[in-house]
Design a protein around this motif. Structure first.
Motif, PDB file in Angstrom:
ATOM      1  N   GLU A  90       0.813  -1.219   0.000  1.00 57.14           N
ATOM      2  CA  GLU A  90       0.000   0.000   0.000  1.00 57.14           C
ATOM      3  C   GLU A  90       0.848   1.273   0.000  1.00 57.14           C
ATOM      4  O   GLU A  90       0.306   2.376   0.074  1.00 57.14           O
ATOM      5  CB  GLU A  90      -0.935   0.002   1.208  1.00 57.14           C
ATOM      6  CG  GLU A  90      -1.975  -1.115   1.136  1.00 57.14           C
ATOM      7  CD  GLU A  90      -2.896  -1.132   2.351  1.00 57.14           C
ATOM      8  OE1 GLU A  90      -3.028  -0.108   3.055  1.00 57.14           O
ATOM      9  OE2 GLU A  90      -3.499  -2.194   2.592  1.00 57.14           O
ATOM     10  N   TRP A 135     -11.092   3.667   4.894  1.00 53.91           N
ATOM     11  CA  TRP A 135     -11.699   3.520   3.573  1.00 53.91           C
ATOM     12  C   TRP A 135     -13.169   3.826   3.736  1.00 53.91           C
ATOM     13  O   TRP A 135     -13.765   3.554   4.776  1.00 53.91           O
ATOM     14  CB  TRP A 135     -11.531   2.097   3.036  1.00 53.91           C
ATOM     15  CG  TRP A 135     -10.146   1.744   2.638  1.00 53.91           C
ATOM     16  CD1 TRP A 135      -9.155   2.599   2.222  1.00 53.91           C
ATOM     17  CD2 TRP A 135      -9.561   0.436   2.621  1.00 53.91           C
ATOM     18  NE1 TRP A 135      -8.006   1.898   1.952  1.00 53.91           N
ATOM     19  CE2 TRP A 135      -8.227   0.578   2.178  1.00 53.91           C
ATOM     20  CE3 TRP A 135     -10.050  -0.829   2.925  1.00 53.91           C
ATOM     21  CZ2 TRP A 135      -7.376  -0.520   2.034  1.00 53.91           C
ATOM     22  CZ3 TRP A 135      -9.204  -1.910   2.784  1.00 53.91           C
ATOM     23  CH2 TRP A 135      -7.881  -1.755   2.346  1.00 53.91           C
ATOM     24  N   THR A 136     -13.763   4.379   2.706  1.00 56.77           N
ATOM     25  CA  THR A 136     -15.193   4.650   2.725  1.00 56.77           C
ATOM     26  C   THR A 136     -15.776   4.251   1.378  1.00 56.77           C
ATOM     27  O   THR A 136     -15.121   4.435   0.344  1.00 56.77           O
ATOM     28  CB  THR A 136     -15.475   6.140   3.064  1.00 56.77           C
ATOM     29  OG1 THR A 136     -16.878   6.357   3.069  1.00 56.77           O
ATOM     30  CG2 THR A 136     -14.814   7.090   2.088  1.00 56.77           C
ATOM     31  N   GLN A 144     -18.662  10.092   3.899  1.00 54.37           N
ATOM     32  CA  GLN A 144     -17.564  10.882   3.333  1.00 54.37           C
ATOM     33  C   GLN A 144     -17.613  12.324   3.840  1.00 54.37           C
ATOM     34  O   GLN A 144     -16.566  12.913   4.136  1.00 54.37           O
ATOM     35  CB  GLN A 144     -17.613  10.851   1.808  1.00 54.37           C
ATOM     36  CG  GLN A 144     -17.286   9.477   1.251  1.00 54.37           C
ATOM     37  CD  GLN A 144     -17.645   9.352  -0.208  1.00 54.37           C
ATOM     38  OE1 GLN A 144     -17.616  10.314  -0.963  1.00 54.37           O
ATOM     39  NE2 GLN A 144     -18.006   8.140  -0.612  1.00 54.37           N
ATOM     40  N   ARG A 154      -8.925  12.687   0.776  1.00 53.78           N
ATOM     41  CA  ARG A 154      -8.882  11.567  -0.166  1.00 53.78           C
ATOM     42  C   ARG A 154      -7.432  11.341  -0.588  1.00 53.78           C
ATOM     43  O   ARG A 154      -6.741  12.287  -0.954  1.00 53.78           O
ATOM     44  CB  ARG A 154      -9.732  11.875  -1.398  1.00 53.78           C
ATOM     45  CG  ARG A 154     -11.202  11.906  -1.096  1.00 53.78           C
ATOM     46  CD  ARG A 154     -11.995  12.384  -2.308  1.00 53.78           C
ATOM     47  NE  ARG A 154     -13.394  12.535  -1.938  1.00 53.78           N
ATOM     48  CZ  ARG A 154     -14.325  11.623  -2.196  1.00 53.78           C
ATOM     49  NH1 ARG A 154     -14.029  10.528  -2.861  1.00 53.78           N
ATOM     50  NH2 ARG A 154     -15.567  11.821  -1.814  1.00 53.78           N
ATOM     51  N   GLU A 158     -10.042   3.196  -4.949  1.00 51.69           N
ATOM     52  CA  GLU A 158     -10.091   1.774  -5.308  1.00 51.69           C
ATOM     53  C   GLU A 158     -10.972   1.628  -6.542  1.00 51.69           C
ATOM     54  O   GLU A 158     -12.038   2.234  -6.620  1.00 51.69           O
ATOM     55  CB  GLU A 158     -10.705   0.975  -4.159  1.00 51.69           C
ATOM     56  CG  GLU A 158     -10.881  -0.495  -4.489  1.00 51.69           C
ATOM     57  CD  GLU A 158     -11.597  -1.270  -3.410  1.00 51.69           C
ATOM     58  OE1 GLU A 158     -10.896  -1.809  -2.538  1.00 51.69           O
ATOM     59  OE2 GLU A 158     -12.840  -1.311  -3.418  1.00 51.69           O
TER      60      GLU A 158
END
Length: 163
Positions: A90, A135-136, A144, A154, A158
């Protein structure tokens, strides 16, 4: 129902919270599966039992935390966060990760989601973790907005393709 956020207490989860955590975790699964049925895991027959077991299994781990929001003896939200090691995959250093946050409909708009995320972030920062990530779901615009309000930016997008 007009209850103030002060009526909602944030505390560390215990094994006794397993049924409530299972219900909330299963709700989180269902919401995500409804967002994108191909990307997110199907809830299956009894996600409540499985998710409750999973979250309780995380409680003894020194690098994870689960907080619940409790109102009048009822669990109305939770957050699950963990310290994640450096990841070459990552391209990031050690980070705190807010994996789950969910507040039931009747407690939304009370600041509970914000308080849960901040409780997790404070716990992570107190452990010496320099950044908090999450993550959302693409379609979860209210979440968000909450995360942006709390100072999250941000950093990755993905993208998924089936077959």
């Amino acid at each position: 129902d007009g209850m103030s956020e002060l009526a909602i207490a944030i505390r560390r989860a215990t094994e006794r919270d397993a049924p409530a955590l299972g219900r909330l975790g299963a709700a989180l699964m269902r919401v995500h599966h409804d967002f994108d049925r191909e990307r997110f895991l199907a809830p299956g027959k009894n996600p409540e039992a499985g998710y409750g077991r999973f979250l309780v299994s995380q409680l003894p781990n020194d690098d994870t935390v689960v907080f619940v929001a409790e109102r009048d003896g009822e669990i109305v939200g939770y957050v699950y966060a963990a310290i994640e090691p450096r990841s070459w995959k990552e391209l990031r250093d050690v980070a705190g990760f807010v994996h789950d946050v969910l507040v039931v409909e009747s407690a939304r708009g009370t600041g509970t989601g914000e308080r849960l995320v901040e409780a997790a972030a404070e716990w992570l920062i107190a452990r010496g973790v320099p950044r908090v990530m999450l993550w959302t779901a693409e379609k979860n615009v209210p979440a968000q907005r909450l995360f942006a309000r709390l100072g999250f930016r941000r950093t990755m997008i993905e993208m998924t393709r089936e077959k």
